[in-house]
Motif scaffolding. Structure first.
Motif, PDB file in Angstrom:
ATOM      1  N   ASN A 143     -13.014  36.265 -19.870  1.00 48.77           N
ATOM      2  CA  ASN A 143     -12.898  35.876 -18.530  1.00 48.77           C
ATOM      3  C   ASN A 143     -13.819  36.442 -17.701  1.00 48.77           C
ATOM      4  O   ASN A 143     -14.178  35.843 -16.597  1.00 48.77           O
ATOM      5  CB  ASN A 143     -11.434  36.223 -18.169  1.00 48.77           C
ATOM      6  CG  ASN A 143     -10.387  35.342 -18.680  1.00 48.77           C
ATOM      7  OD1 ASN A 143     -10.337  34.387 -18.624  1.00 48.77           O
ATOM      8  ND2 ASN A 143      -9.117  35.831 -19.053  1.00 48.77           N
ATOM      9  N   TYR A 144     -14.179  37.693 -18.107  1.00 46.81           N
ATOM     10  CA  TYR A 144     -15.101  38.330 -17.374  1.00 46.81           C
ATOM     11  C   TYR A 144     -16.549  37.741 -17.396  1.00 46.81           C
ATOM     12  O   TYR A 144     -17.345  37.604 -16.373  1.00 46.81           O
ATOM     13  CB  TYR A 144     -15.523  39.768 -17.800  1.00 46.81           C
ATOM     14  CG  TYR A 144     -14.256  40.632 -17.581  1.00 46.81           C
ATOM     15  CD1 TYR A 144     -13.124  40.503 -16.533  1.00 46.81           C
ATOM     16  CD2 TYR A 144     -13.723  41.705 -18.603  1.00 46.81           C
ATOM     17  CE1 TYR A 144     -12.187  41.388 -16.312  1.00 46.81           C
ATOM     18  CE2 TYR A 144     -12.628  42.469 -18.415  1.00 46.81           C
ATOM     19  CZ  TYR A 144     -11.891  42.382 -17.272  1.00 46.81           C
ATOM     20  OH  TYR A 144     -10.677  43.148 -17.006  1.00 46.81           O
ATOM     21  N   ILE A 145     -17.121  37.231 -18.557  1.00 47.64           N
ATOM     22  CA  ILE A 145     -17.961  36.761 -18.653  1.00 47.64           C
ATOM     23  C   ILE A 145     -17.958  35.090 -17.823  1.00 47.64           C
ATOM     24  O   ILE A 145     -19.275  34.809 -17.098  1.00 47.64           O
ATOM     25  CB  ILE A 145     -18.329  36.146 -20.169  1.00 47.64           C
ATOM     26  CG1 ILE A 145     -18.686  37.451 -21.063  1.00 47.64           C
ATOM     27  CG2 ILE A 145     -19.745  35.366 -20.384  1.00 47.64           C
ATOM     28  CD1 ILE A 145     -18.691  37.149 -22.473  1.00 47.64           C
ATOM     29  N   VAL A 146     -17.003  34.409 -18.038  1.00 49.51           N
ATOM     30  CA  VAL A 146     -16.902  33.030 -17.140  1.00 49.51           C
ATOM     31  C   VAL A 146     -17.072  33.457 -15.725  1.00 49.51           C
ATOM     32  O   VAL A 146     -17.661  32.778 -15.000  1.00 49.51           O
ATOM     33  CB  VAL A 146     -15.762  32.371 -17.783  1.00 49.51           C
ATOM     34  CG1 VAL A 146     -15.333  31.411 -16.741  1.00 49.51           C
ATOM     35  CG2 VAL A 146     -15.912  32.045 -19.111  1.00 49.51           C
ATOM     36  N   LEU A 147     -16.116  34.521 -15.281  1.00 47.77           N
ATOM     37  CA  LEU A 147     -16.148  34.772 -13.785  1.00 47.77           C
ATOM     38  C   LEU A 147     -17.410  35.362 -13.381  1.00 47.77           C
ATOM     39  O   LEU A 147     -17.957  34.848 -12.275  1.00 47.77           O
ATOM     40  CB  LEU A 147     -15.001  35.768 -13.576  1.00 47.77           C
ATOM     41  CG  LEU A 147     -13.623  35.337 -13.807  1.00 47.77           C
ATOM     42  CD1 LEU A 147     -12.590  36.473 -13.378  1.00 47.77           C
ATOM     43  CD2 LEU A 147     -13.250  34.175 -12.645  1.00 47.77           C
ATOM     44  N   GLY A 148     -18.158  35.977 -14.110  1.00 46.48           N
ATOM     45  CA  GLY A 148     -19.363  36.456 -13.780  1.00 46.48           C
ATOM     46  C   GLY A 148     -20.680  35.306 -13.615  1.00 46.48           C
ATOM     47  O   GLY A 148     -21.070  35.110 -12.678  1.00 46.48           O
ATOM     48  N   ALA A 149     -20.500  34.596 -14.513  1.00 43.95           N
ATOM     49  CA  ALA A 149     -21.222  33.231 -14.421  1.00 43.95           C
ATOM     50  C   ALA A 149     -21.051  32.193 -13.342  1.00 43.95           C
ATOM     51  O   ALA A 149     -21.838  31.694 -12.608  1.00 43.95           O
ATOM     52  CB  ALA A 149     -21.089  32.511 -15.812  1.00 43.95           C
ATOM     53  N   ALA A 150     -19.620  32.175 -13.133  1.00 51.20           N
ATOM     54  CA  ALA A 150     -19.147  31.451 -12.125  1.00 51.20           C
ATOM     55  C   ALA A 150     -19.543  31.761 -10.541  1.00 51.20           C
ATOM     56  O   ALA A 150     -20.080  31.253  -9.964  1.00 51.20           O
ATOM     57  CB  ALA A 150     -17.593  31.088 -11.773  1.00 51.20           C
ATOM     58  N   ILE A 151     -19.696  33.186 -10.644  1.00 52.34           N
ATOM     59  CA  ILE A 151     -19.967  33.713  -9.157  1.00 52.34           C
ATOM     60  C   ILE A 151     -21.394  33.586  -8.872  1.00 52.34           C
ATOM     61  O   ILE A 151     -21.861  33.205  -7.941  1.00 52.34           O
ATOM     62  CB  ILE A 151     -19.777  35.322  -9.328  1.00 52.34           C
ATOM     63  CG1 ILE A 151     -18.426  35.592  -9.136  1.00 52.34           C
ATOM     64  CG2 ILE A 151     -20.545  36.165  -8.216  1.00 52.34           C
ATOM     65  CD1 ILE A 151     -17.917  37.109  -9.262  1.00 52.34           C
ATOM     66  N   ILE A 152     -22.324  33.570  -9.934  1.00 54.39           N
ATOM     67  CA  ILE A 152     -23.779  33.152 -10.065  1.00 54.39           C
ATOM     68  C   ILE A 152     -23.896  31.579  -9.436  1.00 54.39           C
ATOM     69  O   ILE A 152     -24.452  31.427  -8.669  1.00 54.39           O
ATOM     70  CB  ILE A 152     -24.294  33.434 -11.163  1.00 54.39           C
ATOM     71  CG1 ILE A 152     -24.687  34.902 -11.574  1.00 54.39           C
ATOM     72  CG2 ILE A 152     -25.937  32.728 -11.157  1.00 54.39           C
ATOM     73  CD1 ILE A 152     -25.076  35.213 -13.021  1.00 54.39           C
ATOM     74  N   PHE A 153     -23.288  31.007  -9.963  1.00 59.14           N
ATOM     75  CA  PHE A 153     -23.195  29.287  -9.674  1.00 59.14           C
ATOM     76  C   PHE A 153     -22.862  29.193  -8.484  1.00 59.14           C
ATOM     77  O   PHE A 153     -23.492  28.595  -7.601  1.00 59.14           O
ATOM     78  CB  PHE A 153     -22.489  28.449 -10.635  1.00 59.14           C
ATOM     79  CG  PHE A 153     -23.001  28.490 -12.023  1.00 59.14           C
ATOM     80  CD1 PHE A 153     -24.423  28.234 -12.384  1.00 59.14           C
ATOM     81  CD2 PHE A 153     -22.044  28.434 -13.328  1.00 59.14           C
ATOM     82  CE1 PHE A 153     -25.044  28.055 -13.411  1.00 59.14           C
ATOM     83  CE2 PHE A 153     -22.866  28.464 -14.552  1.00 59.14           C
ATOM     84  CZ  PHE A 153     -23.977  28.323 -14.663  1.00 59.14           C
ATOM     85  N   GLU A 154     -21.588  29.751  -7.995  1.00 59.66           N
ATOM     86  CA  GLU A 154     -21.117  29.533  -6.704  1.00 59.66           C
ATOM     87  C   GLU A 154     -21.959  30.268  -5.500  1.00 59.66           C
ATOM     88  O   GLU A 154     -22.224  29.673  -4.384  1.00 59.66           O
ATOM     89  CB  GLU A 154     -19.563  30.106  -6.720  1.00 59.66           C
ATOM     90  CG  GLU A 154     -18.708  29.353  -7.353  1.00 59.66           C
ATOM     91  CD  GLU A 154     -18.182  28.070  -6.630  1.00 59.66           C
ATOM     92  OE1 GLU A 154     -19.010  27.604  -5.662  1.00 59.66           O
ATOM     93  OE2 GLU A 154     -17.547  27.249  -6.921  1.00 59.66           O
ATOM     94  N   GLY A 155     -22.536  31.382  -6.024  1.00 62.49           N
ATOM     95  CA  GLY A 155     -23.365  31.939  -5.019  1.00 62.49           C
ATOM     96  C   GLY A 155     -24.674  31.159  -4.506  1.00 62.49           C
ATOM     97  O   GLY A 155     -25.159  31.182  -3.428  1.00 62.49           O
ATOM     98  N   PHE A 156     -25.282  30.471  -5.674  1.00 63.10           N
ATOM     99  CA  PHE A 156     -26.219  29.515  -5.289  1.00 63.10           C
ATOM    100  C   PHE A 156     -25.982  28.575  -4.745  1.00 63.10           C
ATOM    101  O   PHE A 156     -26.608  28.184  -3.443  1.00 63.10           O
ATOM    102  CB  PHE A 156     -26.817  29.168  -6.720  1.00 63.10           C
ATOM    103  CG  PHE A 156     -28.030  27.989  -6.635  1.00 63.10           C
ATOM    104  CD1 PHE A 156     -29.075  28.223  -6.093  1.00 63.10           C
ATOM    105  CD2 PHE A 156     -27.576  26.740  -7.009  1.00 63.10           C
ATOM    106  CE1 PHE A 156     -30.101  27.324  -5.945  1.00 63.10           C
ATOM    107  CE2 PHE A 156     -28.546  25.746  -6.767  1.00 63.10           C
ATOM    108  CZ  PHE A 156     -30.065  26.070  -6.447  1.00 63.10           C
TER     109      PHE A 156
END
Length: 309
Positions: free
Chosen positions: A115-128
């Motif tokens: 979950n931490y890995i996925v949420l971290g990646a999601a934050i990067i995608f959403e941030g972009f």
């Protein structure tokens, strides 16, 4: 803001949300996290919403016909309202339901690191995606106050994506905190509570978006600066004694209907009146290309006449 810029924002959000949805659902199935499942639903809804906005933009470009003589520009406003309904009914509804179920029947989250890995990646995608939307929003800003700019905006594509991305970032942070606290304190109910909070965030986003879309759907006037300039152009003409009324309405982000009621000089010949009307139409459209249709009504001292384009 150009249609190209609007599409750029939507495509960036669509691609980002699709990739995020796949990773979130994978993590939710693998770990059993309610908050992660809610986030997956959120991303699916957002992906569908971007598709609806693109469809609305395409429909809005259809040429006017006998059944719709003013064109289809307001299709975009309608589909924006549909997006708000979907966020509320599907996104918020399922997230809150899932959260309540998890709170009533709690179970620990497995493989928490996934979950931490996925949420971290999601934050990067959403941030972009958020940065693209915010950059385009700022490029077209005319007001210092953020909320005043949202209220004044007549292009729902940009602020819809901006609202969605803001809600997504908040939801990701809530999911991250909820999953961490559920694992750290060994209170699995916190995972369900995080899902409920995500649902509430989506509901508030949907209500705000619906409010803005409603104003556009029922017809909003052009900006005060535009109206003031139009009245100045008309009032400066020597053949016009006064302006009785100026009515404007947005039929689309870059499609304005203008109706002018003018008091022409009483001694103005009919032939000259027609020349003045033609001059006003060409001058106003040259300065404001977004004004697609102009109706001028002559009142006071001459027989009423009209000109339409």
């Amino acid at each position: 803001m150009s249609s190209h810029a609007s599409k750029k924002v939507i495509y960036a959000a669509l691609v980002g949300n699709f990739l995020i949805a796949v990773t979130k659902f994978g993590a939710a199935i693998f770990t059993g996290s309610s908050a992660m499942f809610s986030e997956g639903i959120h991303s699916v809804v957002d992906t569908g919403n971007q598709g609806l906005l693109l469809f609305g933009m395409r429909q809005a470009k259809k040429p006017a016909d006998k059944m719709h003589p003013f064109g289809y520009g307001m299709e975009l406003y309608f589909w924006t309202f549909v997006v708000a309904i979907l966020i509320f009914a599907v996104g918020a509804g399922i997230s809150i339901y899932e959260g309540i179920q998890k709170t009533l029947e709690p179970h620990p989250v497995d493989n928490i690191h996934i979950n931490y890995i996925v949420l971290g990646a999601a934050i990067i995608f959403e941030g972009f995606a958020f940065s693209v939307a915010y950059k385009e929003f700022n490029a077209a800003r005319t007001k210092d106050n953020f909320f005043e700019e949202i209220q004044a905006s007549k292009d729902p594509t940009i602020f819809t994506v901006l609202f969605e991305d803001t809600a997504a970032m908040l939801g990701l942070l809530v999911a991250l905190v909820g999953i961490f606290c559920a694992d750290y304190f060994q209170i699995p109910e916190l995972d369900g509570i995080a899902s409920i909070v995500i649902g509430v965030i989506l509901a508030l986003t949907a209500m705000l978006l619906a409010y803005e879309a409603k104003g556009l759907l029922i017809g909003e006037a052009a900006s005060p600066d535009l109206v003031e300039r139009v009245e100045q152009i008309a009032g400066d003409h020597p053949a016009i004694d006064g302006i009785n009324e100026t009515l404007t309405m947005h039929l689309g982000p870059r499609d304005i209907l203008l109706n002018l009621s003018l008091d022409f000089r009483n001694d103005l010949p009919a032939g000259d009146l027609e020349n003045v009307v033609s001059y006003l139409e060409s001058t106003i459209k040259a300065e404001f290309p977004e004004i697609k249709r102009i109706f001028i009504e002559a009142q006071g001292g001459t027989e009423p006449s009209g000109s339409a384009n």
